[in-house]
Every structure is written in C-alpha cells, then in structure tokens.
Design a protein around this motif. Structure first.
Motif, PDB file in Angstrom:
ATOM      1  N   ARG A 107      -2.206 -43.017 -11.085  1.00 29.30           N
ATOM      2  CA  ARG A 107      -1.184 -42.667 -10.309  1.00 29.30           C
ATOM      3  C   ARG A 107      -1.693 -42.179  -9.048  1.00 29.30           C
ATOM      4  O   ARG A 107      -1.089 -41.424  -8.082  1.00 29.30           O
ATOM      5  CB  ARG A 107      -0.183 -41.445 -10.852  1.00 29.30           C
ATOM      6  N   GLY A 108      -2.609 -42.980  -8.453  1.00 30.23           N
ATOM      7  CA  GLY A 108      -3.319 -42.880  -7.170  1.00 30.23           C
ATOM      8  C   GLY A 108      -2.998 -44.196  -6.529  1.00 30.23           C
ATOM      9  O   GLY A 108      -2.103 -44.793  -6.526  1.00 30.23           O
TER      10      GLY A 108
ATOM     11  N   ILE B 227     -13.524 -35.457  -3.032  1.00 30.82           N
ATOM     12  CA  ILE B 227     -12.323 -35.980  -3.493  1.00 30.82           C
ATOM     13  C   ILE B 227     -12.183 -36.746  -4.751  1.00 30.82           C
ATOM     14  O   ILE B 227     -13.077 -37.506  -4.908  1.00 30.82           O
ATOM     15  CB  ILE B 227     -11.444 -36.743  -2.319  1.00 30.82           C
ATOM     16  N   PRO B 228     -11.730 -36.257  -5.816  1.00 30.13           N
ATOM     17  CA  PRO B 228     -11.705 -36.768  -6.996  1.00 30.13           C
ATOM     18  C   PRO B 228     -11.387 -38.407  -6.993  1.00 30.13           C
ATOM     19  O   PRO B 228     -10.416 -38.847  -6.443  1.00 30.13           O
ATOM     20  CB  PRO B 228     -10.495 -36.028  -7.906  1.00 30.13           C
ATOM     21  N   PRO B 229     -12.309 -38.989  -7.602  1.00 34.70           N
ATOM     22  CA  PRO B 229     -12.120 -40.500  -7.568  1.00 34.70           C
ATOM     23  C   PRO B 229     -10.578 -41.039  -8.211  1.00 34.70           C
ATOM     24  O   PRO B 229     -10.418 -41.965  -7.646  1.00 34.70           O
ATOM     25  CB  PRO B 229     -13.067 -41.090  -8.600  1.00 34.70           C
ATOM     26  N   GLN B 230     -10.121 -40.278  -9.165  1.00 38.86           N
ATOM     27  CA  GLN B 230      -8.734 -40.605  -9.591  1.00 38.86           C
ATOM     28  C   GLN B 230      -7.651 -40.622  -8.618  1.00 38.86           C
ATOM     29  O   GLN B 230      -6.518 -41.411  -8.661  1.00 38.86           O
ATOM     30  CB  GLN B 230      -8.513 -39.721 -10.733  1.00 38.86           C
ATOM     31  N   VAL B 231      -7.845 -39.965  -7.522  1.00 42.04           N
ATOM     32  CA  VAL B 231      -6.966 -40.017  -6.234  1.00 42.04           C
ATOM     33  C   VAL B 231      -6.850 -41.468  -5.684  1.00 42.04           C
ATOM     34  O   VAL B 231      -5.614 -41.865  -5.655  1.00 42.04           O
ATOM     35  CB  VAL B 231      -7.332 -39.135  -5.216  1.00 42.04           C
ATOM     36  N   TRP B 232      -7.805 -42.116  -6.042  1.00 40.33           N
ATOM     37  CA  TRP B 232      -7.719 -43.484  -5.321  1.00 40.33           C
ATOM     38  C   TRP B 232      -7.396 -44.548  -6.276  1.00 40.33           C
ATOM     39  O   TRP B 232      -7.393 -45.763  -6.208  1.00 40.33           O
ATOM     40  CB  TRP B 232      -9.120 -43.958  -4.610  1.00 40.33           C
TER      41      TRP B 232
ATOM     42  N   ILE C 111     -13.291 -40.493   1.964  1.00 40.72           N
ATOM     43  CA  ILE C 111     -13.045 -40.105   3.251  1.00 40.72           C
ATOM     44  C   ILE C 111     -13.880 -39.088   3.876  1.00 40.72           C
ATOM     45  O   ILE C 111     -14.346 -38.555   3.248  1.00 40.72           O
ATOM     46  CB  ILE C 111     -11.545 -39.519   3.453  1.00 40.72           C
ATOM     47  N   SER C 112     -14.457 -39.510   4.958  1.00 36.36           N
ATOM     48  CA  SER C 112     -15.399 -38.662   5.613  1.00 36.36           C
ATOM     49  C   SER C 112     -15.105 -37.998   6.720  1.00 36.36           C
ATOM     50  O   SER C 112     -14.232 -38.811   7.610  1.00 36.36           O
ATOM     51  CB  SER C 112     -16.658 -39.318   5.697  1.00 36.36           C
TER      52      SER C 112
ATOM     53  N   GLU D 280      -2.225 -34.284  -3.130  1.00 38.05           N
ATOM     54  CA  GLU D 280      -2.778 -32.796  -2.897  1.00 38.05           C
ATOM     55  C   GLU D 280      -4.528 -32.739  -2.806  1.00 38.05           C
ATOM     56  O   GLU D 280      -4.977 -32.378  -1.898  1.00 38.05           O
ATOM     57  CB  GLU D 280      -2.091 -31.991  -3.953  1.00 38.05           C
ATOM     58  N   PRO D 281      -5.213 -33.308  -3.747  1.00 34.64           N
ATOM     59  CA  PRO D 281      -6.718 -32.790  -3.838  1.00 34.64           C
ATOM     60  C   PRO D 281      -7.224 -33.666  -2.308  1.00 34.64           C
ATOM     61  O   PRO D 281      -7.972 -33.266  -1.651  1.00 34.64           O
ATOM     62  CB  PRO D 281      -7.066 -33.582  -4.997  1.00 34.64           C
ATOM     63  N   ALA D 282      -6.764 -34.970  -2.050  1.00 34.48           N
ATOM     64  CA  ALA D 282      -7.101 -35.476  -0.516  1.00 34.48           C
ATOM     65  C   ALA D 282      -6.556 -34.951   0.395  1.00 34.48           C
ATOM     66  O   ALA D 282      -7.240 -34.582   1.358  1.00 34.48           O
ATOM     67  CB  ALA D 282      -6.792 -36.938  -0.779  1.00 34.48           C
ATOM     68  N   TYR D 283      -5.512 -34.418   0.330  1.00 36.29           N
ATOM     69  CA  TYR D 283      -4.885 -34.000   1.477  1.00 36.29           C
ATOM     70  C   TYR D 283      -5.583 -32.465   1.863  1.00 36.29           C
ATOM     71  O   TYR D 283      -5.777 -32.156   3.058  1.00 36.29           O
ATOM     72  CB  TYR D 283      -3.467 -33.661   1.228  1.00 36.29           C
TER      73      TYR D 283
END
Length: 442
Positions: free
Chosen positions: A313-314, A303-308, A294-295, A329-332
């Motif tokens: 669990r992404g 944002i950590p890549p594991q979020v996606w 996200i930009s 949470e990290p993306a939010y």
C-alpha cells in the motif's frame, strides 16, 4: 485522474505554435493559480489544499504527418486562481478551442457540450451537432459495454441507436455527465504546420458540477490508458510525451509546451539529465516511479522501505493534477522533521484555513541555510527539486510553508506539480522510462 482525480482548476491557452524542429507535437501549458476578485489570498490556498486532499483520497488509427510531432501551449493557472496547469484543445469541424486542465491522472478527455438540445448554451460549450466529424459511440457497441466501462459508462440503453452515456465522478465531489463521442482534434506541428487527429474519443458533457470545474471548459486526460489522449497522440507522433511546468506563480503570458513525440529541448547533453524506470502496469492508469529513499543534505532519512512498496500500500506517483506532495505518515514525518531542524529560530506561524502544518515567517530567512532535498530512484537517479518547490510561497510574501501533506497510513505517495516545476519531464512509453532535467521552461 480517475480514482485519484479531482481538483480541476483551469488551463490557459493551447495556441498551436510552429517550430523549425521535427519529431514532436506540443501544446502550450499554463498554471492556474491567481487571486480572483472573489477570493482572499488565503481562500485561494485553502481551496487548493482542499481539492488536493480530496484528490488524493481515492487516488488506433495512425495518420501520416511526416516526421513532425505535435505541441500545445501549457501554462500556470495562477491568473485564474487555480492550482493546476492548463492547455487549449481544438475540437470538431469547424474547429473550436477549449481551455482544459492538463491531468496525467485522468483517462477521459471531455468538454462542456451541447448535443441534441441538451447541455449548456454558454459560449464555451462545444456544439456537437454542428461538428460534421462528431459521431456518438452507440450504447450497444462493444466499445461502450466493455472498453469504456472503466470510464463510468452507464448501463442505460433505451434504443440501439442511443449514445453511450457516462457519469464521471471525482473525489472532490465534482462530476461530469454526458455521452461518449468521437471527433477530430487539430494540433500544431513543430515544423510549423498543423494536422488533424480523427476519430479521437471525447466526452460531450451536458452537465458538470463542482467548484474545481468553474474556470475550465473540461479536462485533457493524459493518463496511461487505452482511452486517453496520450495513447492516441503518441501512437501518431511517437511513443513519447513531455512537459515543462513553469513556476506555479507565473502569469499567463509565461508558458511552455506539452509535446507529443520527441521534444527538441530534450536533445541537449545536460550532465544534470537523469533517467529512471516507469512502472506503467503496476498502478494503472497512473505514472508510477520507483522511489527508494529521500535525503536531506548528506543524510539519508530513516524511512521504512514498505513506504515505497506498492504491494504494501505504498508506491509513488508523478501527478500533474495534484499541487502539493503527499506522503505516507512515516515518510512525511521524517521529511518535515528533517527540514525543521534547519529552520530553528525562524518563527513558526499558523495560518487560518491553511492545512499545511509547517509554515514560517521567512522574511529574514536565508534560503541557503536550507539543505538540498533529494528523491532517490531505483537505479541511482536523483531528483533534486528547487528549494522554492518544497518551501513554497503563500499569498503573504513573508510566509512560506513546507509543501508536504500527510496521507496517514494509506498510500500512495504523490509528487505534485509544484515539486515538479522548472524541470523538463519526458515519458518514454515504449521504453517505460522517465527522463528529467532542470529547465527554465522558457
């Protein structure tokens, strides 16, 4: 939405409308988000948020119809104090119309129903006994015992002739109980005529409970599933379906269409049209997209890549049944912090009963100061929603909030219907792609 479903807050008219185009079927679709006399402005928002949060917690026979496709009216539920989009389905012989929630996360299509003396007496109830084309699914059949197990078919079979029963529960505490049946649906064609879709699965619900169902006659299940209405309709009209969501505050006289088959509006060669891959089998029955980042403005957020990553669990879902956009949470935290930097000096307010963290008195704020937010998909496509889709209006015209909710450590991320509005979304199930482009939805 099956495990992630909930919040079924009404639909508006699905009038069968004709068009001179071919290769598609469409249903009118409206959003259900207005203030009713029983609700204060903030109660409406609180209800929407409550249902959204609970929703996230759990997250054929071919007929020849020439080359025309099908369409149903589709609009906002604003005038019903609901945060969903609604259509109208026409079921049975003789045909009867029902207002239903359009939900890309639900597999089962069902309506309030009266059958063999059980169920509702209300005007909206479908009287299955009076439909000459309705037939139950037997409880001893393979369809009941195996095919419909994921739709909560019950292991109750008093006699071999007994119907297959279900107890469909949603994560907001709502539930629908009834029997599975098959009946004929009538849909409008884009060439101006109508056609029927026989032997279509429908839930005949004798009992449904939950505030989120109070303004709806049922649910139109559009998830990617062998048992959903999407699968039945696309097997007839072509392997595509599409919708364009009007602004979530639009009144019921403003609507667009849910289209099965090729949408004539998608034929334009808009330079803003983008296509990305759908992962249809990774989190069934949901429509999973490959977000990679996200930009905000020219800055890609950290944002950590594991979020996606679904395997961690992404992952990210596109969901018409959730109003707000949910993020791990990290993306939010990265998104709201990034946007907050551009709201420095704007008075931040806390609205009672409104769970969104970041709300502001924007009566004197120039929206042009807020940079463009963009979702970046694998393959290079970018989705750039309108600013009003992420700095969203509340009942108080002075106050707007960042329309994101943290899911904590658990995924997946969900792009909700407010973020999607005023874009044309086309799902190509054969090619496993999703195409989107800005649209007035008019």
């Amino acid at each position: 939405m099956k495990t992630m479903t909930t919040m079924f807050l009404c639909l508006i008219t699905m009038l069968l409308i004709a068009s001179a185009y071919s290769n598609s079927v469409r249903l009118h679709m409206t959003h259900r988000d207005t203030l009713s006399p029983q609700h204060t402005p903030y109660h409406r928002i609180e209800d929407i948020m409550g249902m959204d949060l609970k929703r996230h917690s759990a997250i054929s026979q071919k007929i020849k119809t020439s080359k025309s496709g099908g369409r149903m009216p589709l609009g906002s539920g604003f005038d019903w104090n609901a945060a969903q989009y609604f259509s109208e389905i026409t079921v049975g012989t003789p045909a009867k119309k029902f207002r239903v929630v359009v939900d890309t996360g639900s597999e089962l299509t069902w309506v309030n129903c009266r059958f063999q003396g059980k169920g509702r007496e209300s005007r909206e109830a479908f009287r299955a006994d009076e439909s000459s084309t309705f037939k139950t699914v037997g409880c001893m059949t393979k369809t009941c015992k195996f095919d419909l197990r994921r739709l909560f078919s019950l292991a109750i079979c008093p006699t071999p002739q007994s119907p297959c029963s279900y107890d469909y529960r949603y994560t907001d505490g709502s539930r629908s109980q009834g029997v599975f049946g098959m009946d004929t649906f009538t849909v409008g064609l884009t060439n101006g005529s109508v056609t029927t879709i026989p032997d279509t699965l429908i839930g005949c619900s004798s009992d449904s409970k939950g505030d989120s169902l109070s303004v709806s006659d049922g649910i139109l299940g559009l998830a990617y599933s062998d048992n959903s209405f999407t699968t039945k309709a696309t097997s007839i009209f072509g392997n595509k379906f599409s919708y364009c969501l009007v602004d979530h505050t639009a009144h019921k006289n403003i609507s667009n269409y849910l289209v099965f088959g090729t949408n004539p509006a998608s034929a334009t060669k808009s330079p803003a049209k983008r296509t990305t891959q759908l992962d249809l089998n990774i989190l069934p029955p949901f429509y999973t997209v490959n977000v990679v980042g996200i930009s905000i403005g020219d800055t890609m957020l950290n944002i950590p890549p594991q979020v996606w990553d679904v395997r961690q669990r992404g992952g990210t879902l596109l969901d018409s049944g959730s109003s707000l956009t949910f993020m791990v949470e990290p993306a939010y935290r990265a998104v709201v912090t990034g946007l907050e930097r551009h709201l420095v000096g704007v008075k931040r307010v806390k609205v009672e009963g409104l769970p969104m963290e970041y709300c502001y008195d924007t009566s004197k704020y120039d929206d042009r100061k807020l940079p463009q937010l963009a979702f970046h998909f694998k393959g290079g496509a970018r989705f750039e929603p309108y600013r009003k889709s992420y700095l969203i209006s509340t009942a108080d015209p002075r106050i707007r909030c960042l329309g994101f909710v943290s899911t904590g450590a658990k995924g997946p991320n969900v792009i909700g219907n407010i973020m999607q509005h005023e874009f044309l979304w086309e799902f190509d199930l054969a090619a496993s792609t999703m195409t989107f482009s800005p649209s007035t939805c008019r």
